[in-house]
Design a protein around this motif. Structure first.
Motif, PDB file in Angstrom:
ATOM      1  N   THR A 218       0.683  -2.599  12.810  1.00 50.80           N
ATOM      2  CA  THR A 218       1.465  -1.365  12.879  1.00 50.80           C
ATOM      3  C   THR A 218       0.746  -0.212  12.200  1.00 50.80           C
ATOM      4  OG1 THR A 218       3.599  -0.321  12.354  1.00 50.80           O
ATOM      5  CG2 THR A 218       2.729  -1.866  10.739  1.00 50.80           C
ATOM      6  N   ARG A 220       2.803   2.359  11.388  1.00 51.47           N
ATOM      7  CA  ARG A 220       3.961   3.022  10.760  1.00 51.47           C
ATOM      8  C   ARG A 220       4.114   2.532   9.318  1.00 51.47           C
ATOM      9  NH1 ARG A 220       7.329   5.521  14.594  1.00 51.47           N
ATOM     10  NH2 ARG A 220       8.985   5.631  13.031  1.00 51.47           N
ATOM     11  N   SER A 221       3.994   3.454   8.393  1.00 49.55           N
ATOM     12  CA  SER A 221       4.093   3.093   6.971  1.00 49.55           C
ATOM     13  C   SER A 221       5.438   2.461   6.644  1.00 49.55           C
ATOM     14  CB  SER A 221       3.882   4.339   6.103  1.00 49.55           C
ATOM     15  OG  SER A 221       2.579   4.835   6.265  1.00 49.55           O
ATOM     16  N   SER A 222       6.495   2.923   7.315  1.00 48.53           N
ATOM     17  CA  SER A 222       7.838   2.435   7.001  1.00 48.53           C
ATOM     18  C   SER A 222       8.039   0.970   7.364  1.00 48.53           C
ATOM     19  CB  SER A 222       8.881   3.287   7.732  1.00 48.53           C
ATOM     20  OG  SER A 222       8.683   3.216   9.137  1.00 48.53           O
ATOM     21  N   GLU A 223       7.173   0.416   8.228  1.00 46.98           N
ATOM     22  CA  GLU A 223       7.360  -0.960   8.682  1.00 46.98           C
ATOM     23  C   GLU A 223       6.410  -1.960   8.034  1.00 46.98           C
ATOM     24  OE1 GLU A 223       7.310  -1.314  12.906  1.00 46.98           O
ATOM     25  OE2 GLU A 223       9.358  -0.527  13.108  1.00 46.98           O
ATOM     26  N   ARG A 224       5.406  -1.457   7.331  1.00 47.01           N
ATOM     27  CA  ARG A 224       4.394  -2.378   6.816  1.00 47.01           C
ATOM     28  C   ARG A 224       4.972  -3.445   5.904  1.00 47.01           C
ATOM     29  NH1 ARG A 224       0.788   2.384   6.713  1.00 47.01           N
ATOM     30  NH2 ARG A 224      -0.932   2.003   8.155  1.00 47.01           N
ATOM     31  N   SER A 225       5.831  -3.054   4.982  1.00 51.68           N
ATOM     32  CA  SER A 225       6.359  -4.041   4.032  1.00 51.68           C
ATOM     33  C   SER A 225       7.289  -5.044   4.699  1.00 51.68           C
ATOM     34  CB  SER A 225       7.079  -3.335   2.869  1.00 51.68           C
ATOM     35  OG  SER A 225       8.145  -2.543   3.357  1.00 51.68           O
ATOM     36  N   GLU A 298       8.727  -6.359   1.559  1.00 50.33           N
ATOM     37  CA  GLU A 298      10.162  -6.085   1.533  1.00 50.33           C
ATOM     38  C   GLU A 298      10.913  -7.383   1.241  1.00 50.33           C
ATOM     39  OE1 GLU A 298      13.221  -3.083   2.256  1.00 50.33           O
ATOM     40  OE2 GLU A 298      11.033  -2.927   2.248  1.00 50.33           O
ATOM     41  N   THR A 312       8.157   1.469  17.139  1.00 52.07           N
ATOM     42  CA  THR A 312       8.904   0.781  16.087  1.00 52.07           C
ATOM     43  C   THR A 312       9.125  -0.673  16.501  1.00 52.07           C
ATOM     44  OG1 THR A 312      11.079   1.329  17.005  1.00 52.07           O
ATOM     45  CG2 THR A 312      10.080   2.925  15.496  1.00 52.07           C
TER      46      THR A 312
END
Length: 331
Positions: A218, A220-225, A298, A312
């Motif tokens: 990915t 997208r920074s928001s999905e990496r974790s 996460e 996404t």
């Protein structure tokens, strides 16, 4: 006697005028303001004396009289302090500024951008193609290159930090590799020291491998974790990672832009559909965000994710939910 005094006086006046004119020249820009002249890159070879260096400057396009510059260097006691290397002469430079640059080793610089997610081969191609780099490692294989930089590693993939690097024009490519490698070790160690508890990595190198997978999965920074959490949960559960980027990496040049079903079942050391655990090496150059995600995932029990087709992903905790998501977004 009066004639001799008169001659001496005239000589003194002439010397004073010459000295004044020389001083004026030394502090005036060499290029005409408003002219088409912009800047000039020039080089001074190693072992050059002041006379040779002055001529090299003129031959390189610097608008200077070599004899005048030689005198300037000698008068200022700098004739034996000139540095070899590549320099930039700019339109506002005076002879004194030029002398300072060469004495202080204020080399002209170039830059190279190494992009997150690149493979080592892509990085190497960019370095090999850069016109301002001295290509000292061109004859070395990847194994030979990394051995020269750090004998603790067998293969170079993933061991260089993606960033924009500034370097003196004419620098050896080996210096750039060394700088990028040391930067990666530093960022990896920082992330390792701040890692969460109960991660399934035995070494920081395994975390680097995971970070490279996250980097390719990915942008997208928001999905990496969250993606990191899925892969870590799968490792802990003894499940196959089943991530396409590792398959693509293992295919090498045979990958033509699309994965077929046969590719997923064709075994390679990097096929995480056929082999358990992490692949043997990283598959790309991960950036800070992916390193951080790999070591601080996460808090999630998700075991699956699928692309929604808009950049996404849909995350699922079990196979039933995942199959519904696949039917919704992929079929």
């Amino acid at each position: 006697m009066s004639s001799i005094k008169k001659i001496i006086s005239l000589l003194f006046i002439a010397l004073m005028i010459a000295a004044t004119a020389f001083a004026y020249w030394a502090y005036q820009p060499l290029a005409q303001t408003g002219s088409e002249f912009a800047s000039v890159d020039f080089s001074i070879k190693a072992g050059s004396g002041v006379r040779s260096a002055s001529r090299q400057m003129r031959d390189g396009g610097v608008p200077i009289e070599p004899f005048m510059f030689e005198v300037l260097a000698r008068v200022n006691g700098k004739a034996n302090k000139l540095k070899a290397g590549s320099f930039e002469f700019e339109i506002a430079d005076t002879p004194m500024i030029l002398l300072r640059k060469i004495v202080n080793g204020e080399f002209s610089h170039a830059s190279l951008a190494i992009i997150e997610g690149w493979s080592f081969q892509q990085m190497r191609s960019a370095i090999d193609a850069h016109p301002e780099i001295k290509h000292d490692t061109a004859s070395l294989s990847g194994k030979e290159l990394i051995k020269k930089i750090n004998p603790d590693f067998q293969l170079p993939e993933g061991l260089f930090f993606p960033d924009t690097y500034l370097f003196a024009k004419g620098s050896s490519d080996l210096l750039i590799y060394q700088q990028a490698h040391q930067s990666m070790l530093k960022h990896l160690d920082d992330a390792w020291q701040a890692k969460a508890a109960n991660l399934p990595y035995k070494t920081a190198y395994e975390a680097l491998i995971m970070a490279s997978i996250i980097e390719k999965e990915t942008g997208r920074s928001s999905e990496r974790s969250l993606i990191a959490a899925v892969f870590i949960n799968r490792l802990k559960a003894g499940m196959l990672l089943q991530t396409d980027p590792t398959v693509i990496y293992g295919m090498g040049d045979s990958y033509k832009g699309k994965i077929r079903k046969v590719d997923l079942i064709t075994d390679t050391p990097f096929n995480t559909y056929t082999r358990a655990g992490l692949p043997p090496t990283p598959i790309a150059l991960p950036g800070i965000a992916s390193l951080s995600a790999a070591l601080n995932p996460e808090k999630s029990v998700a075991l699956y994710f699928v692309s929604r087709g808009d950049g996404t992903s849909q995350f699922s905790d079990n196979l039933t939910e995942h199959n519904r998501a696949v039917n919704k977004y992929q079929r």
